[in-house]
Design a protein around this motif. Structure first.
Motif, PDB file in Angstrom:
ATOM      1  N   PRO A 178      36.063  35.783  38.634  1.00  0.00           N
ATOM      2  CA  PRO A 178      35.947  35.632  37.176  1.00  0.00           C
ATOM      3  C   PRO A 178      37.281  35.322  36.508  1.00  0.00           C
ATOM      4  O   PRO A 178      37.329  34.533  35.562  1.00  0.00           O
ATOM      5  N   ALA A 179      38.370  35.902  37.007  1.00  0.00           N
ATOM      6  CA  ALA A 179      39.656  35.670  36.357  1.00  0.00           C
ATOM      7  C   ALA A 179      40.122  34.230  36.543  1.00  0.00           C
ATOM      8  O   ALA A 179      40.817  33.684  35.689  1.00  0.00           O
TER       9      ALA A 179
ATOM     10  N   LEU B 118      38.833  44.141  31.387  1.00  0.00           N
ATOM     11  CA  LEU B 118      38.610  42.851  32.006  1.00  0.00           C
ATOM     12  C   LEU B 118      38.001  41.928  30.959  1.00  0.00           C
ATOM     13  O   LEU B 118      36.922  42.208  30.428  1.00  0.00           O
TER      14      LEU B 118
ATOM     15  N   ARG C 271      36.650  33.931  26.818  1.00  0.00           N
ATOM     16  CA  ARG C 271      38.052  33.528  26.756  1.00  0.00           C
ATOM     17  C   ARG C 271      38.606  33.633  25.348  1.00  0.00           C
ATOM     18  O   ARG C 271      37.960  33.254  24.380  1.00  0.00           O
TER      19      ARG C 271
ATOM     20  N   ARG D 208      27.903  45.536  38.585  1.00  0.00           N
ATOM     21  CA  ARG D 208      27.484  44.603  37.548  1.00  0.00           C
ATOM     22  C   ARG D 208      26.590  45.211  36.474  1.00  0.00           C
ATOM     23  O   ARG D 208      26.666  44.853  35.319  1.00  0.00           O
TER      24      ARG D 208
ATOM     25  N   LYS E 251      38.286  40.461  23.572  1.00  0.00           N
ATOM     26  CA  LYS E 251      39.085  39.658  22.654  1.00  0.00           C
ATOM     27  C   LYS E 251      38.756  39.967  21.186  1.00  0.00           C
ATOM     28  O   LYS E 251      39.541  39.669  20.304  1.00  0.00           O
TER      29      LYS E 251
ATOM     30  N   ARG F 175      44.043  47.028  29.560  1.00  0.00           N
ATOM     31  CA  ARG F 175      43.634  46.378  30.806  1.00  0.00           C
ATOM     32  C   ARG F 175      42.130  46.275  30.939  1.00  0.00           C
ATOM     33  O   ARG F 175      41.566  46.556  32.000  1.00  0.00           O
TER      34      ARG F 175
ATOM     35  N   THR G  46      35.006  38.860  44.294  1.00  0.00           N
ATOM     36  CA  THR G  46      33.919  38.475  43.400  1.00  0.00           C
ATOM     37  C   THR G  46      34.016  39.153  42.040  1.00  0.00           C
ATOM     38  O   THR G  46      33.578  38.595  41.047  1.00  0.00           O
ATOM     39  N   ARG G  47      34.617  40.340  41.984  1.00  0.00           N
ATOM     40  CA  ARG G  47      34.610  41.049  40.705  1.00  0.00           C
ATOM     41  C   ARG G  47      35.893  40.851  39.896  1.00  0.00           C
ATOM     42  O   ARG G  47      35.892  41.069  38.688  1.00  0.00           O
ATOM     43  N   ILE G  48      36.989  40.501  40.548  1.00  0.00           N
ATOM     44  CA  ILE G  48      38.241  40.299  39.814  1.00  0.00           C
ATOM     45  C   ILE G  48      38.738  38.855  39.940  1.00  0.00           C
ATOM     46  O   ILE G  48      38.851  38.151  38.930  1.00  0.00           O
TER      47      ILE G  48
ATOM     48  N   LEU H   1      45.296  43.270  36.249  1.00  0.00           N
ATOM     49  CA  LEU H   1      43.843  43.344  36.383  1.00  0.00           C
ATOM     50  C   LEU H   1      43.457  43.616  37.831  1.00  0.00           C
ATOM     51  O   LEU H   1      42.495  44.331  38.105  1.00  0.00           O
TER      52      LEU H   1
ATOM     53  N   TRP I  90      36.438  39.226  30.880  1.00  0.00           N
ATOM     54  CA  TRP I  90      35.166  38.529  31.063  1.00  0.00           C
ATOM     55  C   TRP I  90      33.973  39.483  31.014  1.00  0.00           C
ATOM     56  O   TRP I  90      32.843  39.068  31.135  1.00  0.00           O
TER      57      TRP I  90
END
Lengths: 279, 272
Positions: free
Chosen positions: A193-194, B86, A271, B101, B127, B84, A188-190, A172, B88
């Protein structure tokens, strides 16, 4: 099969089924109440029967009066307000510092090698060992209490956040790289949040430690707050005050944790995890 | 065409003590579909990463539209072996990731999602997607920046055979619609023959080019086409170190020229 009977079937079949379902959910929710209610009844009767002195173990009914008294005079709200404010400020400072330091340690091997051993060593110091030192350094007003709470909140947040960052999927991060993210934007973007799931675990245990350290701080030197209420109750021999303070602390701890828990569920809806809650 | 979209000449690339790439040279013209095929460890993924700007410690020259490759290039898009996405971000936010954003609200996100058949899943989280759907979302994300050159690193190796065939067709139709040039790394000989205009076959230790096969068949292609099967066999021969005995194009006078018009058109009047 006649039309009327098919029409009746669902109607007659649905009500009992719906009812029993409602009862089942109610029963499931009520299950957790069974043990506390039985304990309360035993507690009340043991005192009423004179087996235990009401002076040492005030019955639940008396606690209600104590709480009502404290509520009427407004004293309890003062205590709650002061304690909550201390926790909020101390927790914010501790968690905020943990975020900054944790990000630096998690993202840079160099900073980690430099700082992490020191933090691990400081972490090993029992919380109460700080108290005399903080009193010496900072006097007996607000600052030593808030510092102690901040220390308590710092470590769980720090440890979990660092672990979270170091566990971020390299793949990621590479996606971020492809899109030209570097520095603060990559964080802040990866990374942020991860590592949010870990961060929340840290925030929740940090908050519960903040309440713990609050009591430690207020037990020793305070003129207001729930910890002071505990000391006051012990010094004036009023067990009811002590128990009421304990109950209020438990409620506040639970309430603040639920708040974080709610926030966690909102922010981490993405999640892909096992959810044991019945849907 | 005056200058190729991609001109690659990597003299050498070393990884620790290994000599990973030795004198690899090829170029790609605008609108072509080129596959890199080779055994694992032949450096084909390394080449992709170099073109994407992810690695710069090599000797040689690489030019995309005449420029040295760099990260976040407007001209290059990248699709990984796995989606891949993201986790979230919603599907739409993933596709519009490049814009930050609010990227999910860009009108092109919706267009692309419609093209890959995921319009209903714009607000879903990754997901909730199946493997094939996730890879489709990844294709949409790769195309969002409207790159001239789209790099794909074994993009369909993680999905089942049926999904793979559908994704291959989807990729061809979308990229020809957007006039995107493709450079794809794959292990799958049939996939490379079916999709490509040219297949560059590599050998390993050190990674070098062992030959190139021009497919030269018009699109849309039939997977059961004998000539296509023959090309796949040629690629296989080359991979096995055999002689590239079928580089002879006399068999198929009609070249693939003109078949990279928007596929929606060429699909129906390719008989001309």
């Amino acid at each position: 099969m006649s039309l009327s009977s098919t029409a009746i079937l669902p109607a007659s079949g649905e009500t009992p089924a719906g009812n029993s379902l409602r009862w089942q959910t109610l029963a499931r929710k009520g299950q957790g109440l069974i043990v506390p209610v039985i304990l309360l009844i035993i507690w009340e009767s043991v005192v009423r029967l004179g087996w235990v002195s009401a002076h040492l173990l005030p019955p639940p009914s008396e606690l209600v009066f104590t709480l009502a008294d404290l509520g009427q005079s407004g004293a309890i709200f003062g205590h709650i307000g002061v304690s909550s404010l201390r926790v909020v400020i101390g927790f914010s400072i501790g968690a905020g510092l943990a975020l900054i330091v944790g990000a630096a340690v998690g993202l840079s091997r160099c900073v980690e090698a430099l700082l992490d051993p020191t933090f691990q060593a400081i972490r090993a110091i029992p919380s109460l060992a700080w108290v005399p030192l903080l009193l010496l350094w900072l006097g007996i007003d607000e600052s030593p209490k808030i510092t102690l709470i901040a220390i308590g909140a710092f470590f769980p947040v720090y440890l979990n956040f660092v672990a979270g960052i170091q566990n971020v999927d390299r793949k990621l991060v590479e996606v971020g790289g492809i899109y030209g993210l570097t520095g603060a934007k990559l964080i802040t973007r990866i990374f942020l949040p991860a590592s949010l799931p870990n961060l929340f675990t840290g925030l929740r245990s940090g908050l519960s430690l903040a309440w713990m350290f609050l009591v430690a701080a207020e037990l020793i030197a305070a003129t207001k707050g729930l910890g002071y209420l505990l000391t006051d109750g012990r010094e004036t021999g009023r067990a009811d005050l002590v128990i009421v303070a304990i109950i209020v602390l438990a409620l506040l701890g639970k309430l603040s944790d639920s708040l974080l828990c709610w926030l966690e569920r909102r922010l981490l809806a993405w999640r892909d995890v096992f959810d044991s809650r019945p849907s | 065409m005056s200058q190729p979209l991609l001109a690659l000449a990597v003299k050498a690339k070393d990884f620790q003590t290994h000599h990973v790439i030795d004198n690899v040279e090829f170029s790609i013209d605008q609108g072509q579909v080129v596959s890199l095929v080779g055994p694992s460890g032949c450096g084909k993924s390394t080449l992709l990463r170099i073109i994407a700007g992810l690695g710069s410690d090599y000797q040689g020259e690489v030019r995309v539209k005449g420029e040295r490759p760099h990260l976040h290039s407007r001209d290059v898009g990248f699709i990984f072996q796995e989606p891949r996405l993201l986790p979230w971000l919603t599907v739409a936010e993933n596709v519009g990731f490049d814009l930050g954003r609010a990227g999910g609200k860009h009108p092109r996100v919706h267009e692309l999602l419609t093209e890959v058949g995921l319009a209903d899943f714009a607000n879903a989280y990754p997901k909730q997607l199946s493997g094939g759907m996730a890879q489709r979302a990844a294709i949409a994300r790769g195309l969002f920046t409207q790159p001239a050159l789209l790099l794909l690193d074994e993009p369909f190796s993680a999905v089942d055979a049926f999904t793979r065939m559908r994704l291959q067709d989807l990729l061809l139709s979308i990229t020809s619609h957007h006039d995107t040039t493709l450079l794809m790394v794959t292990h799958d000989v049939n996939e490379s023959a079916y999709l490509s205009d040219r297949v560059v076959v590599m050998a390993s230790r050190p990674g070098r080019i062992s030959g190139e096969i021009e497919i030269g068949l018009p699109r849309p292609r039939d997977r059961r086409n004998l000539q296509l099967t023959q090309r796949a066999a040629d690629i296989l021969n080359l991979l096995n170190g055999g002689q590239p005995d079928s580089l002879d194009f006399s068999e198929n006078p009609e070249q693939s020229v003109g078949c990279r018009e928007p596929l929606f058109i060429s699909r129906f009047n390719f008989a001309h």
